[in-house]
Design a protein around this motif. Structure first.
Motif, PDB file in Angstrom:
ATOM      1  N   LEU A   1     -10.167   7.056  10.007  1.00 51.57           N
ATOM      2  CA  LEU A   1     -10.301   6.587  11.389  1.00 51.57           C
ATOM      3  C   LEU A   1     -10.371   7.726  12.386  1.00 51.57           C
ATOM      4  CD1 LEU A   1      -7.854   3.535  11.318  1.00 51.57           C
ATOM      5  CD2 LEU A   1     -10.345   3.490  11.379  1.00 51.57           C
ATOM      6  N   GLY A   2     -10.314   8.956  11.910  1.00 53.30           N
ATOM      7  CA  GLY A   2     -10.532  10.089  12.793  1.00 53.30           C
ATOM      8  C   GLY A   2      -9.325  10.957  13.086  1.00 53.30           C
ATOM      9  N   LEU A   3      -8.183  10.695  12.453  1.00 51.40           N
ATOM     10  CA  LEU A   3      -6.993  11.521  12.676  1.00 51.40           C
ATOM     11  C   LEU A   3      -6.953  12.654  11.649  1.00 51.40           C
ATOM     12  CD1 LEU A   3      -4.185   8.876  13.356  1.00 51.40           C
ATOM     13  CD2 LEU A   3      -5.828   9.868  14.954  1.00 51.40           C
ATOM     14  N   ASN A   4      -6.477  13.813  12.086  1.00 54.88           N
ATOM     15  CA  ASN A   4      -6.307  14.901  11.126  1.00 54.88           C
ATOM     16  C   ASN A   4      -4.927  14.822  10.477  1.00 54.88           C
ATOM     17  OD1 ASN A   4      -4.378  16.220  12.808  1.00 54.88           O
ATOM     18  ND2 ASN A   4      -6.014  17.303  13.911  1.00 54.88           N
TER      19      ASN A   4
ATOM     20  N   MET B   1       0.846  -1.199   0.000  1.00 55.63           N
ATOM     21  CA  MET B   1       0.000   0.000   0.000  1.00 55.63           C
ATOM     22  C   MET B   1       0.878   1.244   0.000  1.00 55.63           C
ATOM     23  SD  MET B   1      -2.800   1.254   2.866  1.00 55.63           S
ATOM     24  CE  MET B   1      -3.974  -0.054   2.505  1.00 55.63           C
ATOM     25  N   GLU B   2       0.530   2.191  -0.839  1.00 54.12           N
ATOM     26  CA  GLU B   2       1.263   3.452  -0.868  1.00 54.12           C
ATOM     27  C   GLU B   2       1.009   4.228   0.432  1.00 54.12           C
ATOM     28  OE1 GLU B   2       2.941   2.764  -4.532  1.00 54.12           O
ATOM     29  OE2 GLU B   2       3.307   4.500  -3.209  1.00 54.12           O
ATOM     30  N   GLU B   3       2.008   5.045   0.832  1.00 55.47           N
ATOM     31  CA  GLU B   3       1.874   5.798   2.068  1.00 55.47           C
ATOM     32  C   GLU B   3       0.688   6.758   2.008  1.00 55.47           C
ATOM     33  OE1 GLU B   3       5.402   6.929   4.247  1.00 55.47           O
ATOM     34  OE2 GLU B   3       4.590   8.961   4.496  1.00 55.47           O
ATOM     35  N   GLY B   4       0.428   7.290   0.823  1.00 58.18           N
ATOM     36  CA  GLY B   4      -0.714   8.194   0.670  1.00 58.18           C
ATOM     37  C   GLY B   4      -2.036   7.499   0.982  1.00 58.18           C
ATOM     38  N   GLU B   5      -2.152   6.220   0.566  1.00 51.93           N
ATOM     39  CA  GLU B   5      -3.364   5.454   0.850  1.00 51.93           C
ATOM     40  C   GLU B   5      -3.501   5.187   2.343  1.00 51.93           C
ATOM     41  OE1 GLU B   5      -4.351   2.507  -2.672  1.00 51.93           O
ATOM     42  OE2 GLU B   5      -2.215   2.388  -2.171  1.00 51.93           O
ATOM     43  N   LEU B   6      -2.334   4.889   2.991  1.00 52.72           N
ATOM     44  CA  LEU B   6      -2.348   4.648   4.435  1.00 52.72           C
ATOM     45  C   LEU B   6      -2.775   5.900   5.191  1.00 52.72           C
ATOM     46  CD1 LEU B   6      -1.802   2.859   6.868  1.00 52.72           C
ATOM     47  CD2 LEU B   6       0.633   3.470   6.721  1.00 52.72           C
ATOM     48  N   LYS B   7      -2.270   7.047   4.746  1.00 57.33           N
ATOM     49  CA  LYS B   7      -2.654   8.315   5.386  1.00 57.33           C
ATOM     50  C   LYS B   7      -4.159   8.562   5.235  1.00 57.33           C
ATOM     51  CE  LYS B   7       1.734  10.861   5.089  1.00 57.33           C
ATOM     52  NZ  LYS B   7       2.424  12.045   4.540  1.00 57.33           N
ATOM     53  N   ALA B   8      -4.687   8.218   4.063  1.00 59.10           N
ATOM     54  CA  ALA B   8      -6.124   8.401   3.835  1.00 59.10           C
ATOM     55  C   ALA B   8      -6.946   7.512   4.764  1.00 59.10           C
ATOM     56  CB  ALA B   8      -6.467   8.101   2.377  1.00 59.10           C
ATOM     57  N   LEU B   9      -6.465   6.270   4.984  1.00 56.86           N
ATOM     58  CA  LEU B   9      -7.159   5.354   5.890  1.00 56.86           C
ATOM     59  C   LEU B   9      -7.164   5.882   7.320  1.00 56.86           C
ATOM     60  CD1 LEU B   9      -6.012   1.794   4.743  1.00 56.86           C
ATOM     61  CD2 LEU B   9      -8.316   2.712   4.704  1.00 56.86           C
ATOM     62  N   LEU B  10      -6.003   6.394   7.764  1.00 57.85           N
ATOM     63  CA  LEU B  10      -5.909   6.932   9.119  1.00 57.85           C
ATOM     64  C   LEU B  10      -6.829   8.144   9.291  1.00 57.85           C
ATOM     65  CD1 LEU B  10      -2.068   6.550   9.751  1.00 57.85           C
ATOM     66  CD2 LEU B  10      -3.911   5.296  10.872  1.00 57.85           C
TER      67      LEU B  10
END
Length: 339
Positions: free
Chosen positions: A13-16, A1-10
């Protein structure tokens, strides 16, 4: 998974944005001081303490007691497991509270407005499937292609009157079929339980949104008016292209419409046949159930008024009418012709 996709998932989950950057930096680098974390994660220095406090409250990080104090990332698997448990608890609580507040519109509303063509088609299909005694339909030819399999299957069980706008070559999927070139509203009447009314332009567009709106009707008075419109205003304007021929009626046969019963009595010379009637007395509205012999029938020229006269074993005679009968002794809900 690309880091950008991981950031989108987080973020889902409620993180800014700043919390995501700070947490991923800690996951990669390990424990860091607030200053180092701000520098490496590119979180503005004035914001770093607010970001850390927010991550602590959400269970993502902890702070050591040593000097200098460091921010420590907690095990991601445990963090997310706890989040999942908390989320499921909230979902269950929300479901419980919403269920207590929810009022199904079908059970309380007598008329439902529909704007979606797909929703309208689903209501029509379900009406066909749920019919127990009788179906009346006025539909455009393009809709017939979708409904034909359902009508063919249902015609083995119930009486169907079909009024088609368009072509004259129609499969034999109803007891009576009439056609007309000029379109009028789409109408479906299922027994005395459900009516559907849609404007003529409802199925002309390829768009999923109906031009205007369609009505799903459960109000008994409106259903009666729709039935009257179908049989006394629309039905006479069509050309009869098919009528199922029966040398003998298969008995017992159930009717919910007096006009259909009178037609069979007339066409098959059924005077003297035994009939069972379930309904209510017109004057008192009290329920009635009787069994007797048909001794007479009546139908005026416009077929607006139809009734039968039934004589019971004790010699009493009752004039039995149909839906919303007012001139007769009994308003019949179901009539079972036994022979």
């Amino acid at each position: 998974m690309e880091e950008g996709e991981l950031k989108a998932l987080l973020k889902e989950l409620g993180l800014n944005k700043y919390e995501v950057n700070a947490y991923l930096t800690l996951i990669k680098q390990g424990p860091l001081t607030a200053g180092d974390l701000a520098s490496l994660s590119k979180v503005p220095q004035p914001r770093i303490y607010d970001v850390v406090r927010s991550l602590m409250s959400k269970g993502f990080v902890a702070i050591t007691s040593e000097r200098p104090k460091k921010i420590v990332p907690l095990d991601p698997e445990k963090v997310l497991d706890e989040m999942e448990k908390g989320y499921l608890k909230k979902v269950e609580l929300a479901k419980k509270e919403l269920k207590a507040m929810y009022t199904p519109h079908e059970s309380r509303r007598e008329v439902i407005v529909v704007k979606s063509k797909t929703t309208l088609e689903n209501y029509i299909t379900e009406a066909i499937k749920n019919a127990q005694y009788h179906l009346s339909l006025a539909i455009p030819s393009q809709l017939l292609e979708k409904l034909a399999p359902f009508l063919k299957a249902k015609n083995k069980e119930v009486t169907i009157d079909l009024f088609l706008y368009g072509k004259k070559e129609v499969p034999k999927i109803a007891d009576k079929i009439k056609v007309r070139e000029v379109e009028d509203p789409t109408i479906v009447i299922q027994d005395k339980n459900l009516g559907i009314y849609a404007p003529p332009e409802a199925f002309k567009s390829k768009e999923q949104t109906i031009r205007g709106y369609a009505l799903i009707i459960m109000d008994k008075n409106l259903l009666f008016m729709l039935d009257r419109y179908f049989y006394h205003a629309l039905w006479p304007t069509g050309e009869l292209v098919y009528k199922k021929k029966e040398k003998r009626i298969k008995l017992p046969k159930s009717y919910i419409h007096i006009r259909a019963l009178v037609e069979d009595i007339r066409d098959h010379n059924l005077i003297g046949s035994e009939i069972e009637v379930h309904g209510k007395f017109v004057k008192t509205q009290e329920p009635v159930h009787l069994i007797g012999r048909i001794v007479d029938f009546f139908e005026n020229e416009g077929k607006v008024i139809s009734n039968i006269t039934v004589e019971t074993k004790d010699g009493k005679r009752y004039v039995v009418g149909g839906w919303n009968a007012s001139l007769e002794d009994i308003e019949a809900e179901i009539m079972i012709l036994k022979g």
